[in-house]
Scaffold this motif. Structure first.
Motif, PDB file in Angstrom:
ATOM      1  N   SER A   1      23.142 -27.208  -2.973  1.00 38.66           N
ATOM      2  CA  SER A   1      21.683 -27.432  -2.252  1.00 38.66           C
ATOM      3  C   SER A   1      21.043 -28.598  -3.123  1.00 38.66           C
ATOM      4  O   SER A   1      20.252 -29.153  -2.636  1.00 38.66           O
TER       5      SER A   1
ATOM      6  N   ASN B   1      20.796 -31.109  -0.370  1.00 39.38           N
ATOM      7  CA  ASN B   1      19.853 -30.644   0.428  1.00 39.38           C
ATOM      8  C   ASN B   1      18.697 -31.678   0.734  1.00 39.38           C
ATOM      9  O   ASN B   1      17.764 -31.997  -0.202  1.00 39.38           O
TER      10      ASN B   1
ATOM     11  N   GLU C   1      24.544 -24.885   3.771  1.00 36.23           N
ATOM     12  CA  GLU C   1      24.561 -23.192   4.166  1.00 36.23           C
ATOM     13  C   GLU C   1      25.895 -22.651   3.711  1.00 36.23           C
ATOM     14  O   GLU C   1      26.894 -23.217   3.769  1.00 36.23           O
TER      15      GLU C   1
ATOM     16  N   ASN D   1      22.408  -9.490  -0.935  1.00 35.94           N
ATOM     17  CA  ASN D   1      21.606 -10.053   0.001  1.00 35.94           C
ATOM     18  C   ASN D   1      20.290  -9.814  -0.475  1.00 35.94           C
ATOM     19  O   ASN D   1      19.157 -10.866  -0.200  1.00 35.94           O
TER      20      ASN D   1
ATOM     21  N   SER E   1      17.420 -12.728  -1.306  1.00 36.12           N
ATOM     22  CA  SER E   1      15.902 -12.483  -0.596  1.00 36.12           C
ATOM     23  C   SER E   1      14.814 -12.713  -1.717  1.00 36.12           C
ATOM     24  O   SER E   1      13.921 -13.386  -1.883  1.00 36.12           O
TER      25      SER E   1
ATOM     26  N   GLY F   1      13.481 -15.939  -3.241  1.00 35.04           N
ATOM     27  CA  GLY F   1      12.533 -16.915  -2.335  1.00 35.04           C
ATOM     28  C   GLY F   1      13.159 -17.551  -1.003  1.00 35.04           C
ATOM     29  O   GLY F   1      14.391 -17.686  -0.892  1.00 35.04           O
ATOM     30  N   LYS F   2      12.274 -18.271  -0.424  1.00 39.06           N
ATOM     31  CA  LYS F   2      12.802 -18.989   0.944  1.00 39.06           C
ATOM     32  C   LYS F   2      13.165 -20.508   0.465  1.00 39.06           C
ATOM     33  O   LYS F   2      13.359 -21.213   1.514  1.00 39.06           O
ATOM     34  N   GLY F   3      13.239 -20.811  -0.907  1.00 37.94           N
ATOM     35  CA  GLY F   3      13.615 -22.203  -1.155  1.00 37.94           C
ATOM     36  C   GLY F   3      15.078 -22.250  -0.634  1.00 37.94           C
ATOM     37  O   GLY F   3      15.582 -22.457   0.384  1.00 37.94           O
ATOM     38  N   LYS F   4      16.118 -23.011  -1.759  1.00 38.71           N
ATOM     39  CA  LYS F   4      17.271 -23.365  -1.491  1.00 38.71           C
ATOM     40  C   LYS F   4      18.112 -22.212  -0.998  1.00 38.71           C
ATOM     41  O   LYS F   4      19.204 -22.406  -0.416  1.00 38.71           O
TER      42      LYS F   4
ATOM     43  N   GLU G   1      17.542 -19.801   0.980  1.00 36.23           N
ATOM     44  CA  GLU G   1      17.107 -19.416   2.490  1.00 36.23           C
ATOM     45  C   GLU G   1      18.477 -19.282   3.339  1.00 36.23           C
ATOM     46  O   GLU G   1      18.518 -18.580   4.235  1.00 36.23           O
ATOM     47  N   LYS G   2      19.365 -20.391   2.971  1.00 32.46           N
ATOM     48  CA  LYS G   2      20.383 -20.599   3.713  1.00 32.46           C
ATOM     49  C   LYS G   2      21.789 -19.966   3.230  1.00 32.46           C
ATOM     50  O   LYS G   2      22.832 -20.255   3.258  1.00 32.46           O
TER      51      LYS G   2
ATOM     52  N   ASN H   1      23.455 -16.274   2.846  1.00 34.28           N
ATOM     53  CA  ASN H   1      23.660 -15.044   3.333  1.00 34.28           C
ATOM     54  C   ASN H   1      25.004 -14.383   3.015  1.00 34.28           C
ATOM     55  O   ASN H   1      26.055 -14.955   3.074  1.00 34.28           O
TER      56      ASN H   1
END
Length: 562
Positions: A325, A329, A336, A351, A355, A358-361, A363-364, A366
């Motif tokens: 990332s 990215n 991903e 998971n 979470s 955070g929603k930065g790098k 986020e992709k 899982n």
């Protein structure tokens, strides 16, 4: 009488000329240290005797005499200099210094200091190597400057040349040790250092002491691209330190390392987690190099997608996703990553960590519940989609580390069937072939390897090697460049072999067809040598591993339709 007098005169003149050249060499070394331009030097003694092939062919009847002569020549060199290497090293030490503020002692702080040395490694003929550190100066704590003193270097160099000339009295005063064989004998006027080289910041010098014309002059071949200036090593001696910071792909201050329990609040590895941290660094280093090659070969790649099968707690998954990332990215490329794990509680836990980051790098990133053989809901989608050539605007990666027995084959087949560009596996528990090899050895007591394979421990090791060798050949048949090597040292994990494969761009040439048939022939020969009649990945690919097999294979790639 006059002839003897002339000879003595020439010998004396030659000795004086040689001595003058040695003085010039030593003076140039000392000056380069004082000017901070020194980089290294090499001195070479007499070479070891070698057989002359032409002479040995002509005198084949006297081979024993030649061998005896060589042994005498080698013995005559015992204890003499072979090579002498000089380089700079910086050895650090740590001191505690108290800082006073307003009359009160503040907390002690670490102050790094150290000394610069000329490290000289002396290699002898038929004797033990010796290394010495000649101190040049200490790094000042206040000015970051080296206070130079080259007297120890001068004494050491003069001792080396005195020893090479057979002057044991002067060499003993220098502090340079002899080999364990003591002082060597020289012929009158013979110098045991034949040649050498001095490398400084703006060029190289060649030293010649063997022959009638000793010399010390600038090199004609190595100075063309040199620019004048000071040595970067002497101006920043700390980069010579053995304790300098290693260049690693991941920072230990990365938040995910703390979340996963690898590092503490001080960004240091927790107890028993240092090896895990090294494993993460090495893994990312290996995979990133493979991705870089595939990414450069696919200029239109808009995505980098990775699946980690049997990811466990996700140490390597988080590490790889973080690195990729940071590097790829951007507005033109999205990274991903998906981890697949059978244990539902563990999937929920990691998971949750993703979470929390955070929603930065992340986020992709899982994790899903599933097994290696059941991955229909992966980010790669259906295999048929890839066979038709659609959605290949990405560089895809499949990772399967320590997938037990044939689970590794399932992971490889998953990757091959989807045209994945990068495959990384670390197989373990290779049990499938063991009964077949046991049976083959039992039924063939005169087998060429019978004396090896009659031992159970060697059959176990052979099973691992043959299983992974067959997998490597099958990957080559499927159109991949393959490497098999050690992942990390055996002290970190016993299962440390890794197989990497990168997808090749095939042209369909006749040469490639010939190579494909050669690989298939090698596969059959290897399998038949060990009595292997069935192997999971070969069966999935539809590849024959026995010469008597009636299995029909696809001529283009050896794989039936998915």
């Amino acid at each position: 009488m006059s002839n003897s007098s002339d000879s003595d005169s020439r010998s004396s003149t030659h000795a004086q000329r040689t001595s003058s050249i040695i003085d010039e060499f030593i003076s140039t070394v000392l000056k380069s240290l004082q000017d901070k331009t020194f980089e290294s030097f090499t001195l070479k003694g007499p070479p070891a005797p070698r057989k002359n092939r032409r002479s040995s062919n002509k005198l084949s009847n006297n081979t024993e005499d030649m061998d005896a002569k060589m042994e005498r020549e080698k013995e005559a060199l015992r204890g003499k200099y072979k090579t002498i290497l000089g380089r700079l090293v910086f050895l650090q030490d740590k001191k505690k210094r108290r800082k006073k503020n307003g009359g009160n002692d503040a907390a002690a702080s670490d102050v790094e200091s150290g000394s610069l040395y000329l490290q000289v490694t002396i290699k002898y003929h038929l004797a033990t190597d010796i290394a010495q550190n000649w101190k040049i100066g200490a790094l000042s704590e206040h000015t970051d400057e080296i206070a130079l003193d080259v007297s120890e270097v001068e004494s050491g160099l003069r001792g080396i040349f005195a020893t090479a000339w057979g002057d044991s009295d002067n060499s003993a005063d220098s502090g340079v040790p002899l080999s364990e064989w003591g002082a060597t004998t020289n012929k009158d006027g013979e110098m045991d250092i034949r040649s050498g080289e001095l490398v400084i910041a703006d060029g190289s010098y060649d030293l010649q002491l063997h022959g009638n014309k000793p010399s010390f002059r600038p090199s004609k071949t190595k100075n063309k691209k040199k620019e004048k200036g000071q040595s970067q090593l002497m101006n920043d001696p700390t980069q010579l330190s053995h304790d300098r910071t290693k260049n690693v792909p991941l920072s230990t201050s990365s938040e995910f390392f703390q979340k996963l329990g690898v590092t503490n609040a001080d960004n240091k590895p927790k107890t028993f987690m240092a090896s895990k941290l090294r494993q993460c660094q090495k893994f990312v280093e290996i995979v990133s190099n493979l991705v870089e090659i595939s990414y450069s070969n696919n200029n239109g790649a808009k995505n980098i997608r990775a699946i980690d099968m049997g990811c466990g707690r996700g140490y390597l998954t988080f590490s790889l996703h973080s690195y990729l990332s940071d590097k790829y990215n951007n507005s033109d490329c999205v990274v991903e990553t998906q981890g697949i794990e059978r244990r539902p509680k563990l999937v929920r836990e990691i998971n949750g960590i993703a979470s929390e980051l955070g929603k930065g790098k992340f986020e992709k990133l899982n994790f899903i519940e599933g097994s290696i053989g059941e991955t229909d809901n992966s980010i790669f989608g259906d295999a048929k989609q890839h066979q038709s050539g659609e959605n290949k605007d990405s560089v895809d990666i499949v990772i399967a580390l320590h997938a037990c027995d044939t689970a590794t084959d399932d992971a490889l087949w998953f990757a091959i069937g989807r045209g994945v560009e990068v495959i990384v596996t670390a197989p373990c528990c290779q049990h499938e072939l063991r009964p077949q090899i046991d049976r083959h050895v039992s039924n063939n007591p005169s087998h060429i390897l019978a004396n090896v394979l009659r031992h159970a421990i060697y059959r176990e090791r052979a099973t691992e090697q043959i299983t992974d060798s067959i997998r490597a050949i099958l990957l080559e048949i499927a159109g991949y460049d393959v490497q098999v090597f050690e992942f990390v040292g055996g002290e970190h994990t016993a299962k440390n072999s890794i197989i990497t494969a990168t997808k090749k761009v095939l042209s369909g040439s006749k040469k490639e067809g010939t190579r494909l048939e050669e690989r298939r022939k090698s596969l059959v020969e290897l399998a038949e040598l060990y009595g292997v009649k069935q192997q999971r990945l070969a069966s999935l690919m539809g590849e024959s591993i026995t010469s008597s097999s009636n299995l029909k294979v696809n001529a283009a790639g050896g794989m039936p339709p998915l």
